[in-house]
Design an enzyme around this catalytic site. Structure first.
Site, PDB file in Angstrom:
ATOM      1  N   GLY A  84       0.962  -1.108  -0.449  1.00  0.00           N
ATOM      2  CA  GLY A  84      -0.136   0.133  -0.193  1.00  0.00           C
ATOM      3  C   GLY A  84       0.857   1.677   0.341  1.00  0.00           C
ATOM      4  O   GLY A  84       0.170   2.739  -0.160  1.00  0.00           O
ATOM      5  N   ARG A  98      -4.528   3.001 -15.820  1.00  0.00           N
ATOM      6  CA  ARG A  98      -4.901   3.613 -14.634  1.00  0.00           C
ATOM      7  C   ARG A  98      -5.467   5.190 -14.873  1.00  0.00           C
ATOM      8  O   ARG A  98      -6.563   5.358 -13.597  1.00  0.00           O
ATOM      9  CB  ARG A  98      -3.556   4.167 -13.856  1.00  0.00           C
ATOM     10  CG  ARG A  98      -2.591   2.762 -13.008  1.00  0.00           C
ATOM     11  CD  ARG A  98      -1.303   2.427 -12.139  1.00  0.00           C
ATOM     12  NE  ARG A  98      -2.409   3.117 -10.997  1.00  0.00           N
ATOM     13  CZ  ARG A  98      -2.403   4.193 -10.189  1.00  0.00           C
ATOM     14  NH1 ARG A  98      -2.007   5.430 -11.040  1.00  0.00           N
ATOM     15  NH2 ARG A  98      -3.034   4.476  -9.293  1.00  0.00           N
ATOM     16  N   GLY A 130       4.122  -3.141  -3.704  1.00  0.00           N
ATOM     17  CA  GLY A 130       4.494  -4.029  -4.839  1.00  0.00           C
ATOM     18  C   GLY A 130       4.423  -2.436  -5.629  1.00  0.00           C
ATOM     19  O   GLY A 130       5.791  -2.171  -6.219  1.00  0.00           O
ATOM     20  N   CYS A 153     -11.509   3.815 -28.642  1.00  0.00           N
ATOM     21  CA  CYS A 153     -12.192   4.727 -29.234  1.00  0.00           C
ATOM     22  C   CYS A 153     -13.191   4.730 -28.080  1.00  0.00           C
ATOM     23  O   CYS A 153     -14.108   4.127 -27.723  1.00  0.00           O
ATOM     24  CB  CYS A 153     -13.155   4.145 -30.660  1.00  0.00           C
ATOM     25  SG  CYS A 153     -12.402   3.492 -31.679  1.00  0.00           S
ATOM     26  N   GLU A 209       4.376  -6.808   1.787  1.00  0.00           N
ATOM     27  CA  GLU A 209       3.885  -7.035   0.469  1.00  0.00           C
ATOM     28  C   GLU A 209       3.895  -6.168   0.425  1.00  0.00           C
ATOM     29  O   GLU A 209       3.089  -5.378  -0.794  1.00  0.00           O
ATOM     30  CB  GLU A 209       2.900  -7.713   0.795  1.00  0.00           C
ATOM     31  CG  GLU A 209       2.163  -8.726   1.340  1.00  0.00           C
ATOM     32  CD  GLU A 209       0.949  -9.263   1.492  1.00  0.00           C
ATOM     33  OE1 GLU A 209       0.261  -8.214   1.092  1.00  0.00           O
ATOM     34  OE2 GLU A 209       0.736 -10.664   2.200  1.00  0.00           O
TER      35      GLU A 209
HETATM   36  N1  PLP Z   1      -1.232  -6.877  -0.925  1.00  0.00           N
HETATM   37  C1  PLP Z   1      -2.356  -7.242  -1.556  1.00  0.00           C
HETATM   38  C2  PLP Z   1      -3.160  -8.489   0.015  1.00  0.00           C
HETATM   39  C3  PLP Z   1      -2.666  -6.748  -2.041  1.00  0.00           C
HETATM   40  O1  PLP Z   1      -3.932  -6.791  -2.882  1.00  0.00           O
HETATM   41  C4  PLP Z   1      -2.113  -5.154  -3.074  1.00  0.00           C
HETATM   42  C5  PLP Z   1      -2.395  -4.123  -4.152  1.00  0.00           C
HETATM   43  O2  PLP Z   1      -3.454  -3.680  -4.269  1.00  0.00           O
HETATM   44  C6  PLP Z   1      -0.274  -5.533  -2.293  1.00  0.00           C
HETATM   45  C7  PLP Z   1      -0.541  -6.407  -1.874  1.00  0.00           C
HETATM   46  C8  PLP Z   1       0.445  -4.611  -2.935  1.00  0.00           C
HETATM   47  O3  PLP Z   1      -0.140  -2.740  -2.970  1.00  0.00           O
HETATM   48  P1  PLP Z   1       0.933  -2.113  -3.225  1.00  0.00           P
HETATM   49  O4  PLP Z   1       1.243  -2.060  -4.747  1.00  0.00           O
HETATM   50  O5  PLP Z   1       0.189  -0.589  -2.896  1.00  0.00           O
HETATM   51  O6  PLP Z   1       2.348  -2.101  -2.364  1.00  0.00           O
END
Ligand code: PLP
Length: 432
Positions: free
Chosen positions: A239, A324, A287, A355, A285
Protein backbone atom coordinates in the site's frame (compact mmCIF):
# COMPACT_ATOMS: atom_id res chain seq x y z
CA UNK A 1 18.92 10.67 -7.23
CA UNK A 2 16.44 9.36 -9.78
CA UNK A 3 17.78 7.07 -12.50
CA UNK A 4 15.44 8.70 -15.02
CA UNK A 5 16.70 12.15 -15.93
CA UNK A 6 17.62 14.54 -18.70
CA UNK A 7 21.18 14.38 -19.99
CA UNK A 8 21.37 17.79 -21.62
CA UNK A 9 18.16 17.97 -23.61
CA UNK A 10 17.62 14.23 -23.91
CA UNK A 11 15.70 11.96 -21.57
CA UNK A 12 17.77 9.03 -20.40
CA UNK A 13 17.21 5.95 -18.29
CA UNK A 14 20.43 5.33 -16.39
CA UNK A 15 23.13 5.79 -19.05
CA UNK A 16 20.95 5.05 -22.08
CA UNK A 17 19.19 7.71 -24.15
CA UNK A 18 15.52 6.90 -24.60
CA UNK A 19 15.78 7.94 -28.25
CA UNK A 20 18.43 5.24 -28.80
CA UNK A 21 16.00 2.62 -27.48
CA UNK A 22 13.23 4.01 -29.67
CA UNK A 23 15.49 3.58 -32.70
CA UNK A 24 15.38 -0.19 -32.03
CA UNK A 25 11.99 -0.77 -30.39
CA UNK A 26 8.77 0.49 -31.92
CA UNK A 27 6.51 2.70 -29.84
CA UNK A 28 4.65 2.49 -27.59
CA UNK A 29 6.82 0.56 -25.13
CA UNK A 30 7.48 0.34 -21.40
CA UNK A 31 11.00 1.01 -20.20
CA UNK A 32 12.31 0.31 -16.68
CA UNK A 33 15.46 1.19 -14.79
CA UNK A 34 16.99 -1.86 -13.10
CA UNK A 35 18.97 0.29 -10.66
CA UNK A 36 15.81 2.10 -9.60
CA UNK A 37 14.16 -1.23 -8.72
CA UNK A 38 17.25 -2.37 -6.82
CA UNK A 39 17.45 0.97 -4.97
CA UNK A 40 13.78 0.92 -3.95
CA UNK A 41 13.95 -2.66 -2.72
CA UNK A 42 17.16 -1.93 -0.78
CA UNK A 43 15.69 1.26 0.68
CA UNK A 44 12.66 -0.62 2.00
CA UNK A 45 14.78 -3.48 3.30
CA UNK A 46 17.18 -1.01 4.96
CA UNK A 47 14.54 1.08 6.68
CA UNK A 48 12.93 -1.99 8.20
CA UNK A 49 16.15 -3.74 9.18
CA UNK A 50 15.46 -3.45 12.95
CA UNK A 51 12.76 -6.08 12.74
CA UNK A 52 13.98 -7.91 9.59
CA UNK A 53 10.61 -8.46 7.99
CA UNK A 54 10.01 -10.97 5.25
CA UNK A 55 9.48 -8.73 2.21
CA UNK A 56 7.09 -10.39 -0.21
CA UNK A 57 7.08 -8.33 -3.42
CA UNK A 58 3.51 -8.11 -4.67
CA UNK A 59 3.57 -9.49 -8.21
CA UNK A 60 0.31 -7.84 -9.15
CA UNK A 61 2.22 -4.54 -9.46
CA UNK A 62 4.46 -5.87 -12.22
CA UNK A 63 4.93 -9.54 -12.98
CA UNK A 64 7.51 -9.38 -15.77
CA UNK A 65 9.82 -12.35 -15.27
CA UNK A 66 13.03 -10.28 -15.52
CA UNK A 67 11.78 -7.95 -12.78
CA UNK A 68 10.60 -10.76 -10.51
CA UNK A 69 13.92 -12.55 -11.09
CA UNK A 70 15.83 -9.38 -10.14
CA UNK A 71 13.91 -9.25 -6.86
CA UNK A 72 14.33 -12.99 -6.28
CA UNK A 73 18.10 -12.52 -6.66
CA UNK A 74 17.95 -9.77 -4.00
CA UNK A 75 16.28 -12.22 -1.59
CA UNK A 76 12.69 -11.04 -1.93
CA UNK A 77 9.71 -13.27 -1.31
CA UNK A 78 6.43 -12.90 -3.21
CA UNK A 79 2.83 -11.99 -2.57
CA UNK A 80 0.73 -13.66 -5.27
CA UNK A 81 -2.94 -13.21 -6.08
CA UNK A 82 -3.49 -16.01 -8.59
CA UNK A 83 -2.07 -19.33 -9.79
CA UNK A 84 -0.48 -17.47 -12.70
CA UNK A 85 1.42 -15.18 -10.34
CA UNK A 86 2.38 -18.16 -8.17
CA UNK A 87 3.77 -19.99 -11.20
CA UNK A 88 5.65 -16.83 -12.23
CA UNK A 89 7.16 -16.40 -8.74
CA UNK A 90 8.33 -20.02 -8.70
CA UNK A 91 9.69 -19.74 -12.25
CA UNK A 92 11.69 -16.69 -11.17
CA UNK A 93 13.27 -18.76 -8.41
CA UNK A 94 11.45 -17.38 -5.36
CA UNK A 95 11.48 -20.19 -2.80
CA UNK A 96 7.99 -21.47 -1.87
CA UNK A 97 8.71 -20.77 1.79
CA UNK A 98 8.79 -17.05 0.96
CA UNK A 99 5.49 -16.98 -0.94
CA UNK A 100 2.17 -15.78 0.50
CA UNK A 101 -1.11 -16.20 -1.41
CA UNK A 102 -3.64 -13.36 -1.10
CA UNK A 103 -7.03 -12.89 -2.72
CA UNK A 104 -10.70 -13.01 -1.94
CA UNK A 105 -11.60 -15.79 -4.40
CA UNK A 106 -9.05 -18.60 -4.52
CA UNK A 107 -10.33 -21.46 -6.67
CA UNK A 108 -9.96 -25.17 -5.91
CA UNK A 109 -7.22 -25.54 -8.54
CA UNK A 110 -5.33 -22.58 -7.15
CA UNK A 111 -5.52 -23.97 -3.61
CA UNK A 112 -4.40 -27.43 -4.77
CA UNK A 113 -1.48 -25.99 -6.74
CA UNK A 114 -0.41 -23.80 -3.79
CA UNK A 115 -0.60 -26.76 -1.38
CA UNK A 116 1.46 -28.93 -3.76
CA UNK A 117 3.99 -26.11 -4.07
CA UNK A 118 4.23 -25.90 -0.25
CA UNK A 119 3.88 -22.13 -0.07
CA UNK A 120 4.49 -20.22 3.16
CA UNK A 121 0.92 -19.13 3.82
CA UNK A 122 -2.58 -18.56 2.55
CA UNK A 123 -4.06 -15.21 3.59
CA UNK A 124 -7.62 -16.34 4.17
CA UNK A 125 -10.44 -13.85 3.55
CA UNK A 126 -13.65 -15.55 4.77
CA UNK A 127 -15.00 -18.34 6.97
CA UNK A 128 -16.13 -20.15 3.79
CA UNK A 129 -12.59 -20.05 2.40
CA UNK A 130 -11.21 -21.29 5.74
CA UNK A 131 -13.58 -24.28 5.66
CA UNK A 132 -12.79 -24.98 2.00
CA UNK A 133 -8.99 -24.90 2.43
CA UNK A 134 -9.38 -27.07 5.53
CA UNK A 135 -11.38 -29.71 3.64
CA UNK A 136 -8.96 -29.78 0.68
CA UNK A 137 -5.94 -30.05 2.97
CA UNK A 138 -7.57 -32.88 4.96
CA UNK A 139 -8.22 -34.77 1.72
CA UNK A 140 -4.57 -34.32 0.74
CA UNK A 141 -3.45 -35.24 4.24
CA UNK A 142 -1.53 -31.99 4.74
CA UNK A 143 -1.88 -28.92 6.97
CA UNK A 144 -2.37 -25.61 5.17
CA UNK A 145 -0.47 -22.71 6.79
CA UNK A 146 -2.79 -19.73 7.11
CA UNK A 147 -3.27 -16.22 8.46
CA UNK A 148 -6.66 -14.54 8.63
CA UNK A 149 -7.02 -11.28 6.72
CA UNK A 150 -8.64 -8.70 8.96
CA UNK A 151 -10.94 -6.02 7.60
CA UNK A 152 -10.21 -3.25 10.14
CA UNK A 153 -12.78 -0.75 8.79
CA UNK A 154 -10.21 1.95 8.13
CA UNK A 155 -10.31 4.54 5.35
CA UNK A 156 -7.05 4.43 3.39
CA UNK A 157 -7.77 7.89 1.88
CA UNK A 158 -6.94 6.68 -1.58
CA UNK A 159 -9.02 6.19 -4.74
CA UNK A 160 -12.18 4.23 -3.88
CA UNK A 161 -11.33 1.50 -6.42
CA UNK A 162 -8.06 0.69 -4.64
CA UNK A 163 -9.38 1.02 -1.10
CA UNK A 164 -9.76 -2.39 0.53
CA UNK A 165 -10.01 -1.91 4.30
CA UNK A 166 -13.44 -0.41 4.91
CA UNK A 167 -16.24 -2.49 6.42
CA UNK A 168 -18.26 -2.36 3.19
CA UNK A 169 -15.37 -3.59 1.01
CA UNK A 170 -15.31 -7.20 -0.20
CA UNK A 171 -11.92 -7.85 1.39
CA UNK A 172 -10.99 -9.59 4.63
CA UNK A 173 -12.99 -10.75 7.62
CA UNK A 174 -14.79 -8.22 9.85
CA UNK A 175 -12.47 -7.53 12.76
CA UNK A 176 -15.09 -8.45 15.38
CA UNK A 177 -15.48 -11.94 13.85
CA UNK A 178 -11.80 -12.88 14.06
CA UNK A 179 -11.70 -14.16 17.70
CA UNK A 180 -14.48 -16.69 17.00
CA UNK A 181 -12.62 -17.98 13.93
CA UNK A 182 -9.45 -18.43 15.99
CA UNK A 183 -11.48 -20.59 18.42
CA UNK A 184 -13.07 -22.51 15.56
CA UNK A 185 -9.81 -23.22 13.78
CA UNK A 186 -8.55 -25.15 16.85
CA UNK A 187 -10.87 -27.91 15.66
CA UNK A 188 -9.89 -27.72 11.99
CA UNK A 189 -7.16 -30.29 11.51
CA UNK A 190 -6.40 -29.29 7.92
CA UNK A 191 -5.15 -25.80 8.79
CA UNK A 192 -2.51 -24.30 11.04
CA UNK A 193 -3.29 -20.73 12.02
CA UNK A 194 -0.11 -18.63 12.30
CA UNK A 195 -1.51 -15.13 12.74
CA UNK A 196 -3.09 -12.17 11.01
CA UNK A 197 -2.90 -10.21 7.79
CA UNK A 198 -4.16 -6.75 6.86
CA UNK A 199 -4.06 -4.75 3.61
CA UNK A 200 -6.14 -1.56 3.56
CA UNK A 201 -5.48 -0.41 0.00
CA UNK A 202 -2.94 0.86 -2.46
CA UNK A 203 -1.29 4.22 -3.29
CA UNK A 204 -1.60 5.36 0.35
CA UNK A 205 0.17 8.68 0.88
CA UNK A 206 -1.06 9.24 4.43
CA UNK A 207 0.71 7.18 7.09
CA UNK A 208 -2.15 8.06 9.44
CA UNK A 209 -4.33 5.46 7.71
CA UNK A 210 -1.67 2.80 8.32
CA UNK A 211 -1.44 3.98 11.93
CA UNK A 212 -5.18 3.51 12.46
CA UNK A 213 -5.11 0.01 10.95
CA UNK A 214 -2.05 -1.01 12.99
CA UNK A 215 -3.66 0.30 16.19
CA UNK A 216 -6.79 -1.80 15.62
CA UNK A 217 -4.71 -4.82 14.68
CA UNK A 218 -2.57 -4.48 17.80
CA UNK A 219 -5.67 -4.41 20.06
CA UNK A 220 -6.93 -7.53 18.31
CA UNK A 221 -3.57 -9.26 18.78
CA UNK A 222 -3.63 -8.40 22.51
CA UNK A 223 -7.13 -9.87 22.81
CA UNK A 224 -6.17 -13.05 20.97
CA UNK A 225 -3.05 -13.53 23.08
CA UNK A 226 -5.14 -13.00 26.25
CA UNK A 227 -7.51 -15.67 24.92
CA UNK A 228 -4.57 -18.09 24.82
CA UNK A 229 -3.75 -18.00 21.09
CA UNK A 230 -0.24 -17.57 19.82
CA UNK A 231 0.50 -15.04 17.09
CA UNK A 232 3.61 -16.05 15.20
CA UNK A 233 3.19 -13.93 12.06
CA UNK A 234 1.72 -10.51 11.28
CA UNK A 235 1.46 -9.71 7.58
CA UNK A 236 0.89 -5.97 7.09
CA UNK A 237 0.21 -6.09 3.34
CA UNK A 238 1.36 -3.40 0.90
CA UNK A 239 0.00 0.00 0.00
CA UNK A 240 2.91 2.45 0.32
CA UNK A 241 2.22 5.23 -2.21
CA UNK A 242 4.47 6.95 -4.73
CA UNK A 243 4.31 10.32 -6.49
CA UNK A 244 3.14 10.30 -10.08
CA UNK A 245 4.02 13.91 -10.93
CA UNK A 246 5.22 17.30 -9.81
CA UNK A 247 2.34 19.57 -10.86
CA UNK A 248 4.46 22.71 -10.48
CA UNK A 249 7.36 21.81 -12.73
CA UNK A 250 6.99 19.06 -15.32
CA UNK A 251 10.72 18.88 -15.99
CA UNK A 252 11.71 18.43 -12.34
CA UNK A 253 11.98 14.65 -12.02
CA UNK A 254 13.14 14.54 -8.39
CA UNK A 255 9.70 13.24 -7.32
CA UNK A 256 10.73 9.92 -8.87
CA UNK A 257 12.82 9.41 -5.72
CA UNK A 258 9.59 8.79 -3.79
CA UNK A 259 8.88 6.96 -1.50
CA UNK A 260 11.51 8.98 0.33
CA UNK A 261 13.41 7.72 3.32
CA UNK A 262 11.60 10.12 5.67
CA UNK A 263 8.16 8.76 4.87
CA UNK A 264 9.43 5.14 4.89
CA UNK A 265 11.18 5.74 8.24
CA UNK A 266 7.90 6.99 9.67
CA UNK A 267 6.02 3.96 8.30
CA UNK A 268 8.70 1.70 9.82
CA UNK A 269 8.48 3.47 13.19
CA UNK A 270 4.69 2.88 13.25
CA UNK A 271 5.25 -0.84 12.74
CA UNK A 272 7.91 -0.90 15.42
CA UNK A 273 5.73 1.06 17.86
CA UNK A 274 2.81 -1.32 17.50
CA UNK A 275 4.31 -4.74 16.99
CA UNK A 276 7.89 -4.93 18.31
CA UNK A 277 6.70 -6.09 21.75
CA UNK A 278 4.88 -9.11 20.30
CA UNK A 279 8.03 -10.86 19.13
CA UNK A 280 6.48 -12.31 15.99
CA UNK A 281 7.60 -12.33 12.37
CA UNK A 282 6.54 -9.26 10.35
CA UNK A 283 5.68 -9.76 6.67
CA UNK A 284 5.29 -6.88 4.19
CA UNK A 285 3.83 -7.03 0.68
CA UNK A 286 4.99 -3.86 -1.12
CA UNK A 287 4.43 -3.68 -4.87
CA UNK A 288 4.14 -0.13 -6.16
CA UNK A 289 6.83 1.24 -3.81
CA UNK A 290 9.40 -1.15 -5.33
CA UNK A 291 8.69 -0.81 -9.06
CA UNK A 292 6.40 2.22 -9.55
CA UNK A 293 8.86 5.02 -10.23
CA UNK A 294 11.24 2.75 -12.16
CA UNK A 295 9.08 2.68 -15.28
CA UNK A 296 8.19 5.07 -18.10
CA UNK A 297 5.88 4.59 -21.06
CA UNK A 298 7.34 5.87 -24.33
CA UNK A 299 4.89 6.93 -26.98
CA UNK A 300 4.89 8.95 -30.18
CA UNK A 301 2.75 11.98 -31.04
CA UNK A 302 0.57 10.85 -33.96
CA UNK A 303 -1.42 14.01 -34.55
CA UNK A 304 -2.03 17.47 -33.15
CA UNK A 305 -5.62 18.61 -33.53
CA UNK A 306 -8.14 21.21 -32.35
CA UNK A 307 -11.84 20.53 -31.81
CA UNK A 308 -13.95 23.51 -30.83
CA UNK A 309 -11.91 25.16 -28.06
CA UNK A 310 -10.02 21.99 -27.15
CA UNK A 311 -6.46 21.22 -28.19
CA UNK A 312 -5.41 17.58 -28.38
CA UNK A 313 -2.20 15.66 -28.76
CA UNK A 314 -3.09 12.18 -30.00
CA UNK A 315 -0.39 9.69 -29.02
CA UNK A 316 0.09 6.06 -30.07
CA UNK A 317 -0.33 4.64 -26.53
CA UNK A 318 -3.88 4.05 -25.36
CA UNK A 319 -5.91 3.18 -22.29
CA UNK A 320 -5.43 -0.50 -23.16
CA UNK A 321 -1.65 -0.03 -22.72
CA UNK A 322 -1.91 2.05 -19.54
CA UNK A 323 -5.26 1.92 -17.79
CA UNK A 324 -4.63 3.92 -14.60
CA UNK A 325 -5.84 7.35 -15.87
CA UNK A 326 -9.09 5.84 -17.23
CA UNK A 327 -9.64 3.47 -14.28
CA UNK A 328 -8.54 5.58 -11.32
CA UNK A 329 -8.41 9.16 -12.69
CA UNK A 330 -4.67 8.91 -12.05
CA UNK A 331 -2.61 11.88 -13.23
CA UNK A 332 0.82 10.73 -14.37
CA UNK A 333 3.32 13.32 -15.54
CA UNK A 334 4.01 13.48 -19.28
CA UNK A 335 7.23 15.00 -20.60
CA UNK A 336 8.99 15.38 -23.93
CA UNK A 337 11.79 12.88 -24.62
CA UNK A 338 13.68 15.73 -26.31
CA UNK A 339 13.29 19.01 -24.43
CA UNK A 340 11.75 21.82 -26.44
CA UNK A 341 11.17 25.48 -25.64
CA UNK A 342 7.87 26.03 -27.45
CA UNK A 343 4.86 25.98 -25.17
CA UNK A 344 1.17 25.84 -26.10
CA UNK A 345 -0.47 28.29 -23.70
CA UNK A 346 -3.85 26.67 -23.95
CA UNK A 347 -5.72 23.94 -22.16
CA UNK A 348 -4.51 20.75 -23.81
CA UNK A 349 -5.38 17.09 -23.49
CA UNK A 350 -3.03 14.22 -24.24
CA UNK A 351 -5.19 11.39 -25.54
CA UNK A 352 -4.81 7.90 -27.00
CA UNK A 353 -6.16 6.32 -30.18
CA UNK A 354 -8.75 4.02 -28.54
CA UNK A 355 -12.42 4.60 -29.39
CA UNK A 356 -13.43 5.81 -25.93
CA UNK A 357 -13.66 9.34 -24.56
CA UNK A 358 -12.06 7.96 -21.41
CA UNK A 359 -8.87 7.26 -23.37
CA UNK A 360 -7.29 10.43 -22.00
CA UNK A 361 -3.96 10.52 -20.18
CA UNK A 362 -3.74 14.08 -18.89
CA UNK A 363 -5.23 17.53 -19.35
CA UNK A 364 -2.99 20.51 -18.60
CA UNK A 365 -3.32 24.29 -18.66
CA UNK A 366 -0.29 24.47 -20.95
CA UNK A 367 2.11 21.96 -22.45
CA UNK A 368 5.15 21.65 -24.65
CA UNK A 369 4.28 21.96 -28.31
CA UNK A 370 5.70 18.56 -29.20
CA UNK A 371 5.50 18.09 -32.96
CA UNK A 372 4.05 15.09 -34.78
CA UNK A 373 6.34 12.01 -34.71
CA UNK A 374 8.27 13.20 -31.65
CA UNK A 375 8.40 11.09 -28.48
CA UNK A 376 6.83 11.69 -25.10
CA UNK A 377 7.26 9.78 -21.81
CA UNK A 378 4.55 9.02 -19.26
CA UNK A 379 6.17 8.76 -15.82
CA UNK A 380 5.80 6.53 -12.75
CA UNK A 381 4.20 3.68 -14.67
CA UNK A 382 6.34 0.77 -13.44
CA UNK A 383 3.50 -0.50 -11.25
CA UNK A 384 0.03 -1.44 -12.48
CA UNK A 385 1.05 -0.46 -16.01
CA UNK A 386 2.04 -3.32 -18.31
CA UNK A 387 0.41 -5.93 -16.08
CA UNK A 388 -3.01 -4.25 -16.42
CA UNK A 389 -2.80 -3.77 -20.17
CA UNK A 390 -5.29 -5.46 -22.47
CA UNK A 391 -6.04 -6.20 -26.10
CA UNK A 392 -9.00 -3.80 -26.18
CA UNK A 393 -9.60 -2.45 -29.71
CA UNK A 394 -7.61 -5.54 -30.76
CA UNK A 395 -4.34 -3.79 -30.04
CA UNK A 396 -1.28 -6.01 -29.39
CA UNK A 397 0.33 -5.95 -25.93
CA UNK A 398 3.38 -3.71 -26.19
CA UNK A 399 7.10 -4.36 -25.60
CA UNK A 400 8.88 -3.96 -22.31
CA UNK A 401 12.54 -2.94 -22.06
CA UNK A 402 14.90 -3.09 -19.09
CA UNK A 403 17.91 -0.76 -18.80
CA UNK A 404 20.94 -1.68 -16.73
CA UNK A 405 23.58 1.08 -16.67
CA UNK A 406 24.66 1.42 -20.33
CA UNK A 407 22.84 -1.69 -21.60
CA UNK A 408 19.24 -2.34 -22.47
CA UNK A 409 17.31 -5.43 -23.43
CA UNK A 410 13.79 -6.41 -24.42
CA UNK A 411 12.15 -8.21 -21.50
CA UNK A 412 8.87 -8.77 -23.31
CA UNK A 413 8.32 -8.84 -27.02
CA UNK A 414 5.43 -6.99 -28.50
CA UNK A 415 2.54 -9.35 -29.24
CA UNK A 416 2.20 -10.18 -32.93
CA UNK A 417 -1.01 -9.95 -34.95
CA UNK A 418 -0.77 -13.74 -35.35
CA UNK A 419 -0.89 -14.07 -31.52
CA UNK A 420 -3.96 -11.88 -31.55
CA UNK A 421 -5.86 -13.39 -34.45
CA UNK A 422 -5.19 -17.08 -33.96
CA UNK A 423 -6.93 -17.49 -30.63
CA UNK A 424 -10.52 -17.38 -31.85
CA UNK A 425 -12.30 -20.51 -33.07
CA UNK A 426 -14.95 -20.60 -35.80
CA UNK A 427 -17.42 -23.45 -35.07
CA UNK A 428 -18.03 -25.65 -38.13
CA UNK A 429 -21.78 -24.81 -38.02
CA UNK A 430 -21.11 -21.16 -38.85
CA UNK A 431 -20.23 -22.10 -42.43
CA UNK A 432 -17.43 -20.90 -44.60
N1 PLP B 1 -1.10 -7.13 -1.00
C1 PLP B 1 -2.37 -7.20 -1.41
C2 PLP B 1 -3.28 -8.21 -0.77
C3 PLP B 1 -2.87 -6.37 -2.42
O1 PLP B 1 -4.14 -6.48 -2.84
C4 PLP B 1 -1.97 -5.43 -2.99
C5 PLP B 1 -2.47 -4.49 -4.01
O2 PLP B 1 -3.45 -3.85 -3.87
C6 PLP B 1 -0.64 -5.39 -2.54
C7 PLP B 1 -0.24 -6.25 -1.55
C8 PLP B 1 0.35 -4.44 -3.12
O3 PLP B 1 -0.02 -3.13 -2.91
P1 PLP B 1 0.93 -1.93 -3.33
O4 PLP B 1 1.33 -2.16 -4.72
O5 PLP B 1 0.10 -0.74 -3.14
O6 PLP B 1 2.10 -1.97 -2.38
Amino acid sequence: MSHINYKGNHLSVEEVLVSDIADKVSTPFYCYSLQSIIDSYSKIKGVFKNFSPLICYSLKANSNLAIVKTLANLGSGADVGSEGELRKALKAGIPPNKIVFSGVGKSINEILYALESEIYQFNVESEAELNFINSIALEKNVKAPITLRVNPDVDANTHQKISTGKAKDKFGIAIQNIPALFEKSKNLNGVELFGLNVHIGSQIMDNNSFNQAFEKLFKLVELLINNGHSIKRIDLGGGIGIKNRNPNNLLDLSFLDYPDSKSLDHYGSLIEKHFSSIGCQIILEPGRAIVGTSGILISKVLYNKVNSDRVFKVIDAGMNDFARPALYDAQHSIIPVKKIDQIIKNKISIVGPVCESGDEFLTLKEFFDIPQDELIAVLSVGAYGACMSSNYNLRPLISEVLVNKNKFSLIRERQTYEDLLNRDIIPSWIGS
